[in-house]
Scaffold this motif. Structure first.
Motif, PDB file in Angstrom:
ATOM      1  N   ALA A  72      -9.867   8.486 -17.799  1.00 50.90           N
ATOM      2  CA  ALA A  72     -10.950   9.389 -17.400  1.00 50.90           C
ATOM      3  C   ALA A  72     -10.740   9.950 -16.003  1.00 50.90           C
ATOM      4  CB  ALA A  72     -12.295   8.661 -17.462  1.00 50.90           C
ATOM      5  N   GLY A  73      -9.776   9.441 -15.252  1.00 51.97           N
ATOM      6  CA  GLY A  73      -9.590   9.905 -13.882  1.00 51.97           C
ATOM      7  C   GLY A  73      -8.136  10.091 -13.521  1.00 51.97           C
ATOM      8  N   PRO A  74      -7.425  11.056 -14.099  1.00 49.58           N
ATOM      9  CA  PRO A  74      -6.004  11.248 -13.753  1.00 49.58           C
ATOM     10  C   PRO A  74      -5.810  11.606 -12.292  1.00 49.58           C
ATOM     11  CG  PRO A  74      -6.867  13.086 -15.075  1.00 49.58           C
ATOM     12  CD  PRO A  74      -7.899  12.024 -15.095  1.00 49.58           C
ATOM     13  N   ASP A  75      -6.759  12.345 -11.703  1.00 49.11           N
ATOM     14  CA  ASP A  75      -6.632  12.669 -10.282  1.00 49.11           C
ATOM     15  C   ASP A  75      -6.701  11.413  -9.433  1.00 49.11           C
ATOM     16  OD1 ASP A  75      -6.436  15.298 -10.936  1.00 49.11           O
ATOM     17  OD2 ASP A  75      -8.483  15.839 -10.382  1.00 49.11           O
ATOM     18  N   ASP A 114      -5.652   8.431 -10.283  1.00 48.92           N
ATOM     19  CA  ASP A 114      -4.344   7.761 -10.370  1.00 48.92           C
ATOM     20  C   ASP A 114      -3.346   8.395  -9.410  1.00 48.92           C
ATOM     21  OD1 ASP A 114      -5.263   5.998 -12.289  1.00 48.92           O
ATOM     22  OD2 ASP A 114      -4.690   7.296 -13.960  1.00 48.92           O
ATOM     23  N   GLU A 115      -3.337   9.720  -9.346  1.00 50.15           N
ATOM     24  CA  GLU A 115      -2.411  10.407  -8.450  1.00 50.15           C
ATOM     25  C   GLU A 115      -2.750  10.124  -6.990  1.00 50.15           C
ATOM     26  OE1 GLU A 115       0.658  12.500  -6.993  1.00 50.15           O
ATOM     27  OE2 GLU A 115       0.303  11.958  -9.100  1.00 50.15           O
ATOM     28  N   ALA A 116      -4.063  10.092  -6.683  1.00 53.33           N
ATOM     29  CA  ALA A 116      -4.477   9.795  -5.307  1.00 53.33           C
ATOM     30  C   ALA A 116      -4.086   8.379  -4.918  1.00 53.33           C
ATOM     31  CB  ALA A 116      -5.983   9.990  -5.168  1.00 53.33           C
ATOM     32  N   LEU A 117      -4.203   7.416  -5.841  1.00 56.73           N
ATOM     33  CA  LEU A 117      -3.796   6.043  -5.558  1.00 56.73           C
ATOM     34  C   LEU A 117      -2.291   5.948  -5.311  1.00 56.73           C
ATOM     35  CD1 LEU A 117      -6.023   4.156  -8.151  1.00 56.73           C
ATOM     36  CD2 LEU A 117      -6.180   3.968  -5.663  1.00 56.73           C
ATOM     37  N   ARG A 118      -1.511   6.740  -6.038  1.00 58.49           N
ATOM     38  CA  ARG A 118      -0.061   6.734  -5.799  1.00 58.49           C
ATOM     39  C   ARG A 118       0.256   7.284  -4.411  1.00 58.49           C
ATOM     40  NH1 ARG A 118       0.216   7.695 -11.468  1.00 58.49           N
ATOM     41  NH2 ARG A 118      -0.073   9.950 -11.179  1.00 58.49           N
ATOM     42  N   GLU A 119      -0.457   8.331  -3.988  1.00 59.93           N
ATOM     43  CA  GLU A 119      -0.242   8.860  -2.642  1.00 59.93           C
ATOM     44  C   GLU A 119      -0.628   7.836  -1.579  1.00 59.93           C
ATOM     45  OE1 GLU A 119      -2.089  12.585  -1.901  1.00 59.93           O
ATOM     46  OE2 GLU A 119      -1.417  13.495  -3.770  1.00 59.93           O
ATOM     47  N   LEU A 120      -1.674   7.049  -1.847  1.00 63.37           N
ATOM     48  CA  LEU A 120      -2.149   6.083  -0.864  1.00 63.37           C
ATOM     49  C   LEU A 120      -1.284   4.828  -0.827  1.00 63.37           C
ATOM     50  CD1 LEU A 120      -4.441   5.197   1.118  1.00 63.37           C
ATOM     51  CD2 LEU A 120      -5.609   4.219  -0.881  1.00 63.37           C
ATOM     52  N   LEU A 121      -0.909   4.302  -1.992  1.00 64.69           N
ATOM     53  CA  LEU A 121      -0.269   2.995  -2.084  1.00 64.69           C
ATOM     54  C   LEU A 121       1.211   3.045  -2.399  1.00 64.69           C
ATOM     55  CD1 LEU A 121      -3.055   1.234  -4.206  1.00 64.69           C
ATOM     56  CD2 LEU A 121      -2.839   1.288  -1.717  1.00 64.69           C
ATOM     57  N   GLY A 122       1.708   4.197  -2.784  1.00 68.25           N
ATOM     58  CA  GLY A 122       3.085   4.258  -3.225  1.00 68.25           C
ATOM     59  C   GLY A 122       3.213   3.755  -4.656  1.00 68.25           C
ATOM     60  N   LYS A 123       4.422   3.505  -5.109  1.00 67.82           N
ATOM     61  CA  LYS A 123       4.647   3.118  -6.502  1.00 67.82           C
ATOM     62  C   LYS A 123       4.743   1.604  -6.698  1.00 67.82           C
ATOM     63  CE  LYS A 123       7.079   7.423  -7.581  1.00 67.82           C
ATOM     64  NZ  LYS A 123       8.322   8.036  -8.110  1.00 67.82           N
ATOM     65  N   ALA A 124       4.816   0.823  -5.620  1.00 69.08           N
ATOM     66  CA  ALA A 124       5.061  -0.614  -5.762  1.00 69.08           C
ATOM     67  C   ALA A 124       3.876  -1.388  -6.331  1.00 69.08           C
ATOM     68  CB  ALA A 124       5.483  -1.200  -4.409  1.00 69.08           C
ATOM     69  N   PRO A 125       2.641  -1.210  -5.828  1.00 65.17           N
ATOM     70  CA  PRO A 125       1.538  -2.069  -6.287  1.00 65.17           C
ATOM     71  C   PRO A 125       1.267  -1.936  -7.785  1.00 65.17           C
ATOM     72  CG  PRO A 125       0.947  -0.940  -4.250  1.00 65.17           C
ATOM     73  CD  PRO A 125       2.211  -0.309  -4.747  1.00 65.17           C
ATOM     74  N   ARG A 126       0.873  -3.052  -8.375  1.00 62.79           N
ATOM     75  CA  ARG A 126       0.526  -3.095  -9.789  1.00 62.79           C
ATOM     76  C   ARG A 126      -0.997  -3.145  -9.887  1.00 62.79           C
ATOM     77  NH1 ARG A 126       3.191  -7.299 -10.897  1.00 62.79           N
ATOM     78  NH2 ARG A 126       1.499  -8.817 -10.685  1.00 62.79           N
ATOM     79  N   LEU A 127      -1.577  -2.114 -10.492  1.00 56.84           N
ATOM     80  CA  LEU A 127      -3.035  -1.996 -10.574  1.00 56.84           C
ATOM     81  C   LEU A 127      -3.517  -2.260 -11.992  1.00 56.84           C
ATOM     82  CD1 LEU A 127      -3.552   1.238  -8.424  1.00 56.84           C
ATOM     83  CD2 LEU A 127      -3.772  -1.141  -7.713  1.00 56.84           C
ATOM     84  N   PRO A 128      -4.737  -2.777 -12.168  1.00 54.84           N
ATOM     85  CA  PRO A 128      -5.283  -3.001 -13.518  1.00 54.84           C
ATOM     86  C   PRO A 128      -5.355  -1.699 -14.307  1.00 54.84           C
ATOM     87  CG  PRO A 128      -6.642  -4.070 -11.845  1.00 54.84           C
ATOM     88  CD  PRO A 128      -5.680  -3.192 -11.118  1.00 54.84           C
ATOM     89  N   ARG A 129      -5.183  -1.808 -15.613  1.00 55.18           N
ATOM     90  CA  ARG A 129      -5.259  -0.634 -16.470  1.00 55.18           C
ATOM     91  C   ARG A 129      -6.711  -0.320 -16.812  1.00 55.18           C
ATOM     92  NH1 ARG A 129      -0.410   0.909 -18.576  1.00 55.18           N
ATOM     93  NH2 ARG A 129       1.338  -0.553 -18.286  1.00 55.18           N
ATOM     94  N   GLY A 130      -6.913   0.903 -17.295  1.00 47.90           N
ATOM     95  CA  GLY A 130      -8.260   1.321 -17.660  1.00 47.90           C
ATOM     96  C   GLY A 130      -9.076   1.665 -16.418  1.00 47.90           C
ATOM     97  N   ASN A 131     -10.359   1.828 -16.636  1.00 51.67           N
ATOM     98  CA  ASN A 131     -11.251   2.208 -15.540  1.00 51.67           C
ATOM     99  C   ASN A 131     -11.696   0.954 -14.781  1.00 51.67           C
ATOM    100  OD1 ASN A 131     -12.749   3.852 -13.892  1.00 51.67           O
ATOM    101  ND2 ASN A 131     -14.488   3.981 -15.280  1.00 51.67           N
ATOM    102  N   GLY A 162      -2.799  17.466  -0.545  1.00 49.51           N
ATOM    103  CA  GLY A 162      -2.603  16.546  -1.649  1.00 49.51           C
ATOM    104  C   GLY A 162      -3.892  16.210  -2.380  1.00 49.51           C
ATOM    105  N   VAL A 163      -3.745  15.471  -3.485  1.00 52.07           N
ATOM    106  CA  VAL A 163      -4.908  15.065  -4.283  1.00 52.07           C
ATOM    107  C   VAL A 163      -5.785  14.095  -3.498  1.00 52.07           C
ATOM    108  CG1 VAL A 163      -5.639  13.931  -6.411  1.00 52.07           C
ATOM    109  CG2 VAL A 163      -3.631  15.426  -6.422  1.00 52.07           C
ATOM    110  N   LEU A 164      -5.168  13.172  -2.753  1.00 54.82           N
ATOM    111  CA  LEU A 164      -5.936  12.203  -1.977  1.00 54.82           C
ATOM    112  C   LEU A 164      -6.800  12.902  -0.938  1.00 54.82           C
ATOM    113  CD1 LEU A 164      -6.645   9.316  -1.200  1.00 54.82           C
ATOM    114  CD2 LEU A 164      -4.580   9.241   0.226  1.00 54.82           C
ATOM    115  N   ALA A 165      -6.223  13.875  -0.238  1.00 61.65           N
ATOM    116  CA  ALA A 165      -7.005  14.613   0.759  1.00 61.65           C
ATOM    117  C   ALA A 165      -8.184  15.321   0.117  1.00 61.65           C
ATOM    118  CB  ALA A 165      -6.106  15.606   1.495  1.00 61.65           C
ATOM    119  N   ARG A 166      -7.950  15.886  -1.061  1.00 58.16           N
ATOM    120  CA  ARG A 166      -9.036  16.590  -1.745  1.00 58.16           C
ATOM    121  C   ARG A 166     -10.153  15.630  -2.146  1.00 58.16           C
ATOM    122  NH1 ARG A 166      -6.156  18.747  -5.330  1.00 58.16           N
ATOM    123  NH2 ARG A 166      -6.725  17.529  -7.186  1.00 58.16           N
ATOM    124  N   MET A 167      -9.803  14.446  -2.614  1.00 50.50           N
ATOM    125  CA  MET A 167     -10.822  13.476  -3.007  1.00 50.50           C
ATOM    126  C   MET A 167     -11.580  12.939  -1.796  1.00 50.50           C
ATOM    127  SD  MET A 167      -9.140  11.306  -6.132  1.00 50.50           S
ATOM    128  CE  MET A 167     -10.708  10.505  -6.395  1.00 50.50           C
TER     129      MET A 167
END
Length: 755
Positions: A102-105, A107-124, A85-90
């Motif tokens: 600036a970091g789509p990878d 975002d994908e790694a955070l979804r693998e780690l946290l799932g879809k429930a948490p609400r994260l701040p937008r932007g960098n 997965g992307v998280l393992a690669r990072m």
């Protein structure tokens, strides 16, 4: 971006490095970044993998409750990392990344780690920071900022990356020595015992000085190996081949026992603990009696149980006959001599409480390994400290013990050795009075950190003093220093800045040999990095040095420094120079445009810009406040070398002193001027120069074209000459002679206007 990232990184790094255990490392990481770097942080750590081929599983280790409200829910307690997965690669990459466009990878790694429930701040405003030790990934940290705060910038990401890397090392170190309760300590197979010994000896070996080595031994032993430890070292510790004289005295350097978190339910006998010190009750020192029980155990070198009369007597002799620790005899106590390369330097006692399982015979081998590595470490630390002490004394002996007080300029200096004890450098500074009331200001830095660097520094400083005495131009001084460095060896290189200040003309002449440029603080508060040709370092050879002449207005301050002040592992030299310039400007604003800051306080303010991580190199700082000499306080004449010259010199001197209201000095000044001019007339073939300078003293200078310097001697009763310098020596406040390129200069000083 933080206002002072270097200081922040140094302070935060120190907090993380001091943490004990993985949980405390994580807590210190979060406390360090919130709120300065981020508004929230949580950390996942590896959840134990007996088989490294299994997928990495992470467990939530630190997340404040209020974070759940901001994110719309707490992060999940565990997470599984998909190998492809992307998280393992990072995590394998090990670099901190930002989220957002600036970091789509990320975002994908955070979804693998946290799932879809948490609400994260937008932007960098979200950073994903892998906790990667040199040999493995131990976890991942997430840093967040509020939506109303600016995005993370590159410098913020670099700080987060550095702190995460240090936290990873701390977590890895904490898990290397298993924190088991002493009840089952080292009951595992031999493989586990060897793994413990390897981790413990690495911890001991990291110590830099004696105290750190002893601390490493205690922290490695308690509570994993023993319930308590006492370390005694010889006082004083022998160095190298030194043969101790007198009886051997062992002093208690450190004790440690299991207490605090993790020690719940462990009862210590009340009589074994000193309530005032919260420490074990043991003698602070013990004299080793030749032929006694303790001496015999120390001579035997190997660790022993206190399970027979001789070893019990040895333990009692060490900790004191009245100590309750003597009750811990038998196989609950191990007495291990600390033998270095040549002799025994101390002893360590490992104890387990009576109600705990006793030590096993195999534990004696563990004690031997711990004691051997500690003793060798103490040996190295003592030798290292002695070498550092000698090198530091050598370097300081080669630096000026005090600065001169030249006319028209005030000086202040600071010298700081590197933060690491044995990093002896080759920085030097000097202020050398020159003819004509001028002064040479010198700052240099020999490349390298060793005894050799300090010795080369002393040779180059001595050479610079000699060359300055010849009154050579600055570029010529650097040229001859370059030749001298090449004669000392092909790898002897240094940077140097040579400045000559003339208080009469209010100008400076600067020549540079690869040194950081000086900074001028103008009277109004403006700061300027002087544009001087950089030049090549001394020792390169075949390079012409160039000098420039610049204005030096009265009230201005010139700052000369070595690169240790402006350069470190955390910043490059030009960034440091700009920060120094800004620091000078800010300090000048505190006193206002009409009053320059006090010189000593200015030096202290400059050094305050150093953070704990900015002391990689020694620092020399020389500050010069240019007061100058006003034209109305200078009188100069040219005299023909004839018999009328002494009379004319007396008359001109009388007139000048009357104009300056120095009538009380007239008689003495006339007499001494007459004697020196008379001596010049006898030998000179060209016009003679006579100059009077009024500052806090009255200075008289007589110059001629004869290079031979006059010598003070006592004339015999029948001689007509030879008494002039004798009078000067008796009546003048100070006097001296200087050889010039075209002759010499004889000068003297009399009491100032206050007299």
């Amino acid at each position: 971006m933080l206002p002072d990232p270097q200081r922040f990184l140094a302070v935060a790094g120190r907090r993380i490095a001091r943490a004990e255990g993985a949980a405390q490392v994580v807590r210190e990481l979060c406390r360090s970044v919130v709120p300065e770097l981020a508004d929230g942080a949580f950390v996942y750590l590896e959840d134990g993998r007996p088989d490294r081929s299994e997928p990495l599983r992470l467990r939530l280790d630190a997340a404040p409750a209020e974070l759940g409200g901001a994110m719309g829910g707490m992060p999940p307690d565990t997470a599984s990392v998909t190998p492809d997965g992307v998280l393992a690669r990072m995590l394998r990459c090990g670099r901190t990344r930002g989220a957002g466009p600036a970091g789509p990878d990320t975002d994908e790694a955070l979804r693998e780690l946290l799932g879809k429930a948490p609400r994260l701040p937008r932007g960098n405003r979200v950073l994903l920071a892998p906790l990667r030790a040199p040999d493995a990934v131990v976890g991942v940290a997430v840093f967040l900022r509020r939506p109303d705060r600016e995005d993370f910038v590159d410098d913020d990401i670099a700080l987060a990356d550095a702190l995460s890397a240090q936290a990873a090392l701390g977590v890895r170190e904490a898990t290397a020595i298993p924190q088991v309760r002493p009840a089952t300590a080292l009951k595992a197979p031999d493989e586990d015992r060897l793994r413990y010994v390897g981790a413990a000896t690495r911890r001991i070996a990291r110590g830099f000085d004696t105290d750190e080595i002893v601390l490493g031994l205690c922290r490695a032993a308690v509570p994993t190996y023993s319930d308590a430890a006492l370390v005694y070292l010889r006082d004083p510790l022998p160095v190298g081949d030194e043969r101790p004289t007198g009886p051997a005295v062992l002093r208690l350097r450190r004790t440690d026992r299991m207490k605090g978190p993790g020690a719940e339910g462990l009862v210590w006998p009340a009589e074994t603990v000193d309530d005032e010190q919260d420490d074990l009750d043991a003698s602070d020192w013990s004299e080793v009696v030749p032929g006694g029980a303790l001496a015999e155990v120390l001579r035997g070198v190997r660790p022993v149980f206190a399970d027979n009369s001789p070893t019990r007597a040895a333990l009692s002799e060490l900790v004191g006959e009245d100590s309750a620790l003597n009750g811990w005899a038998g196989t609950h106590a191990i007495l291990a001599p600390l033998r270095g390369r040549r002799r025994v330097t101390g002893a360590v006692v490992f104890l387990r409480r009576p109600e705990r399982p006793a030590f096993e015979p195999a534990d004696l081998l563990v004690a031997a390994q711990l004691a051997t590595h500690t003793a060798l470490g103490v040996d190295k630390a003592v030798l290292y400290s002695r070498e550092a002490f000698i090198a530091d004394r050598l370097q300081r002996a080669m630096l000026p013990h005090s600065l001169p007080r030249p006319t028209g300029v005030r000086l202040a200096v600071r010298y700081l050795p590197a933060a690491e004890t044995a990093r002896v450098g080759g920085d030097w500074y000097d202020a050398i009075p020159l003819p004509g009331s001028r002064v040479a200001l010198v700052v240099g830095d020999v490349m390298g950190h060793s005894m050799t660097s300090a010795a080369v520094m002393g040779q180059l400083r001595t050479t610079a003093l000699t060359l300055a005495g010849l009154d050579l131009p600055p570029q010529e001084v650097l040229h001859h220093l370059d030749e001298q460095a090449q004669r000392l060896g092909t790898d002897r290189m240094a940077t140097c800045l040579y400045v000559v200040y003339d208080p009469v003309s209010h100008r400076i002449t600067v020549a540079n040999a690869g040194h950081p440029p000086p900074i001028l603080l103008h009277p109004g508060g403006k700061t300027e990095v002087l544009a001087v040709p950089p030049g090549a370092p001394i020792g390169v050879g075949g390079i012409d040095f160039e000098a420039v002449e610049l204005e030096a207005p009265a009230g201005a301050t010139l700052l000369l420094y070595t690169d240790g002040l402006v350069e470190s592992r955390l910043r490059d030299v030009w960034t440091g120079i700009e920060q120094l310039r800004e620091k000078l400007a800010a300090t000048a604003q505190l006193t206002g445009p009409d009053r320059p800051p006090p010189l000593e306080a200015l030096c202290d303010e400059v050094l305050d810009m150093l953070g704990p991580g900015d002391r990689d190199d020694d620092i020399a700082l020389l500050a010069a406040r240019f007061d100058g000499i006003a034209p109305s306080d200078v009188a100069y004449w040219t005299l023909d070398p004839d018999n009328a010259a002494p009379g004319r010199a007396r008359r001109l001197t009388r007139q000048a002193l009357a104009a300056w209201d120095l009538d009380d000095l007239t008689d003495t000044a006339e007499l001494l001027v007459s004697e020196i001019v008379t001596n010049a007339v006898r030998h000179a073939s060209r016009p003679i120069g006579l100059r009077l300078l009024r500052t806090d003293v009255l200075r008289c200078e007589v110059g001629d074209d004869v290079p031979q310097l006059p010598r003070l001697r006592r004339a015999s009763p029948d001689e007509e000459h030879g008494r002039g310098l004798y009078l000067v020596n008796r009546l003048a406040r100070r006097w001296g002679t200087t050889r010039l390129g075209t002759g010499k200069n004889v000068w003297f000083e009399l009491g100032g206007p206050a007299s």
